[in-house]
Write an enzyme that holds these catalytic residues in place. Structure first.
Site, PDB file in Angstrom:
ATOM      1  N   SER A 212      46.993  38.038  40.729  1.00 34.38           N
ATOM      2  CA  SER A 212      46.167  36.999  41.336  1.00 34.38           C
ATOM      3  C   SER A 212      45.525  37.521  42.626  1.00 34.38           C
ATOM      4  O   SER A 212      44.817  38.520  42.585  1.00 34.38           O
ATOM      5  CB  SER A 212      47.026  35.752  41.570  1.00 34.38           C
ATOM      6  OG  SER A 212      46.240  34.631  41.836  1.00 34.38           O
ATOM      7  N   ASP A 421      42.221  31.809  31.882  1.00 30.89           N
ATOM      8  CA  ASP A 421      43.074  31.764  33.071  1.00 30.89           C
ATOM      9  C   ASP A 421      42.538  30.687  34.010  1.00 30.89           C
ATOM     10  O   ASP A 421      41.408  30.786  34.479  1.00 30.89           O
ATOM     11  CB  ASP A 421      43.051  33.135  33.765  1.00 30.89           C
ATOM     12  CG  ASP A 421      44.010  33.226  34.934  1.00 30.89           C
ATOM     13  OD1 ASP A 421      44.211  32.209  35.636  1.00 30.89           O
ATOM     14  OD2 ASP A 421      44.545  34.317  35.173  1.00 30.89           O
ATOM     15  N   HIS A 450      47.965  31.815  33.641  1.00 30.68           N
ATOM     16  CA  HIS A 450      47.769  32.685  34.794  1.00 30.68           C
ATOM     17  C   HIS A 450      48.847  33.751  34.785  1.00 30.68           C
ATOM     18  O   HIS A 450      50.023  33.456  34.944  1.00 30.68           O
ATOM     19  CB  HIS A 450      47.848  31.848  36.071  1.00 30.68           C
ATOM     20  CG  HIS A 450      47.422  32.578  37.308  1.00 30.68           C
ATOM     21  ND1 HIS A 450      46.204  33.212  37.431  1.00 30.68           N
ATOM     22  CD2 HIS A 450      48.047  32.765  38.495  1.00 30.68           C
ATOM     23  CE1 HIS A 450      46.095  33.749  38.629  1.00 30.68           C
ATOM     24  NE2 HIS A 450      47.209  33.494  39.295  1.00 30.68           N
TER      25      HIS A 450
END
Length: 487
Positions: A212, A421, A450
């Site tokens: 991320s 995502d 995610h």
């Protein structure tokens, strides 16, 4: 990114263009790390911890210093050990000291493979400003922390209302007891800290696994220090601009692309009573959001409902819980979910420091009002909230230009990305892949959620390709598309 919507430079004249000078890590040699027990709140007995002293301001390397807390999960097979694998779980502002123990924990469907653990000492750290590494504060009051969910504004006046709150928070951050740290809590400086960690570990190069926001941190590191980067894996990518206003607005795109997976699940399970088709489930979403906006239930209003739904789209395992919560809200039964009631000032404060310190956000209130109106129509599930104003609109101008990600360096970067995502949509990975050019390969997995590698990621094609890269150095010769796999 942290699983919430409550996210989010005068140039450094003294920084040159050569990689070592640009990174400023050669200004001094770090002391070797001394390992010992970790702080009690880390909660992972298999980890060792230590600290590395780094400059607060890399333009003044002999000035004030701060300490970065570092952890280590040592390889148990020294004969197979290649080096160190630095990790970052995301954020920005996410603590990482316990992360090596977390990703190695066998309770998850896909823990970090033992072969990777054998090849590396897995290294975690709290980035500057976070946790045990010179933590920052914005002096958040409890009532301010209770409203960290970004509202879904229905009209321009509600954007003005949010601007008043955002301006107050920005002022608190700029006048707190840690205000002297504020200009220096940035991704570029954290990347420079990583190189000091490398030096303290006595390693000529580091490998890296970031998820991320951690993808942007890894991209910045390997841009500033390309010749000190070994094998770089970036999972669930933000894009080459990091967490700027563009990326934040893309949360709405991510939810639109991911929501159909949940809608199909709910429609296929009529016991939840949310509809018998994906279209009916989507309609139910808007009905519940409107109803809760008029009459909140147990502290859940329309904005809380939207963010709760967004958060539980992060992995398929959460779908039953989300469907049950919807059903309870729809039928008037008690709801198990409660809006998070946290008193973690540092979590919110460090998040804002990085988000606002990395790039310049729009300053004009009308810009946000126009974008909120546009996004509400374009991405009705979440668009108005993702485009809403926040403290970054009132933040001091960043002291450094953002690092430009490019193709100058070795071909040692592997991007891995789910097609659907919610937190970091595919478009960011495609942009980052283009920016890296020959340096990178991209693996896409036809799955939602995610995180495309370890923990909840269950696409064997993608997982095996990343593991092979970390353990053998072999990347796919071309970008790789991994087909959907039945669970």
């Amino acid at each position: 990114m942290r699983r919430t919507l409550s996210f989010f430079l005068v140039a450094m004249v003294a920084i040159g263009t050569a990689a070592g000078v640009r990174g400023v890590s050669d200004a001094a040699t770090s002391k070797s790390l001394s390992w010992g027990p970790c702080p009690a709140d880390v909660g992972v007995p298999t980890l060792e911890c230590g600290t590395v002293e780094v400059p607060l301001d890399y333009r003044q390397p002999r000035g004030r210093t701060i300490e970065i807390a570092v952890s280590r999960l040592p390889s148990k097979k020294p004969a197979e050990r290649r080096g160190v694998l630095l990790t970052n779980p995301g954020g920005p502002g996410g603590a990482g000291l316990s992360y090596p123990g977390l990703i190695a924990n066998p309770i998850f469907p896909q823990p970090l493979p033992q072969s990777v653990q054998d090849h590396y000492d897995v290294i975690g750290f709290d980035p500057r400003g976070v946790g045990h590494s010179a933590p920052v504060t914005c002096d958040y009051r409890l009532d301010q922390m209770a409203r960290q969910i970004v509202p879904y504004p229905e009209n321009p006046a509600e954007v003005v209302e949010e601007a008043t709150f955002a301006k107050t928070v920005a002022r608190q951050c700029a006048t707190s007891a840690t205000a002297g740290l504020l200009p220096h809590i940035t991704t570029a400086n954290t990347a420079r800290d990583m190189d000091r960690i490398r030096d303290a570990l006595g390693e000529p190069k580091i490998s890296y696994l970031g998820s991320s926001y951690g993808t942007y941190l890894g991209a910045v590191y390997t841009t500033l220090f390309p010749n000190r980067s070994d094998r770089i894996v970036l999972d669930s990518n933000t894009g080459p601009g990091g967490y700027d206003y563009t990326t934040f607005r893309r949360l709405a795109l991510g939810m639109e692309q991911r929501f159909p997976d949940f809608a199909r699940f709910a429609a296929a399970n009529p016991r939840y009573g949310l509809g018998t088709s994906a279209a009916q489930v989507r309609k139910k979403y808007f009905q519940l959001a409107a109803r809760l906006e008029k009459k909140p239930v147990q502290g859940i209003d329309g904005s809380v409902f939207r963010e709760h739904t967004f958060n539980l789209l992060y992995n398929d395992a959460s779908f039953p819980v989300l469907a049950q919560d919807w059903q309870a809200l729809d039928t008037g039964r008690p709801v198990s979910y409660r809006p998070p009631a946290t008193a973690d000032d540092n979590k919110f404060s460090s998040h804002m420091h990085v988000l606002c310190g990395d790039s310049q956000w729009p300053r004009n209130l009308r810009t946000y009002q126009r974008e909120v109106a546009r996004q509400r129509i374009k991405y009705p599930l979440l668009g108005a909230a993702a485009a809403n104003i926040g403290p970054c609109a009132f933040w001091p101008s960043p002291v450094e230009r953002p690092v430009r990600i490019g193709d100058d360096g070795p071909s040692n970067v592997l991007l891995v990305q789910n097609l659907r995502d919610p937190g970091t949509p595919l478009v960011g990975a495609l942009e980052l892949r283009k920016a890296f050019g020959h340096r990178a390969r991209l693996i896409t997995a036809d799955q939602g959620g995610h995180g495309a590698y370890v923990l909840f990621a269950q696409n064997k094609c993608a997982n095996n390709a990343v593991t092979a890269f970390l353990t053998t150095g072999q990347r796919p010769p071309h970008d790789l598309s991994c087909a959907a796999e039945s669970s």
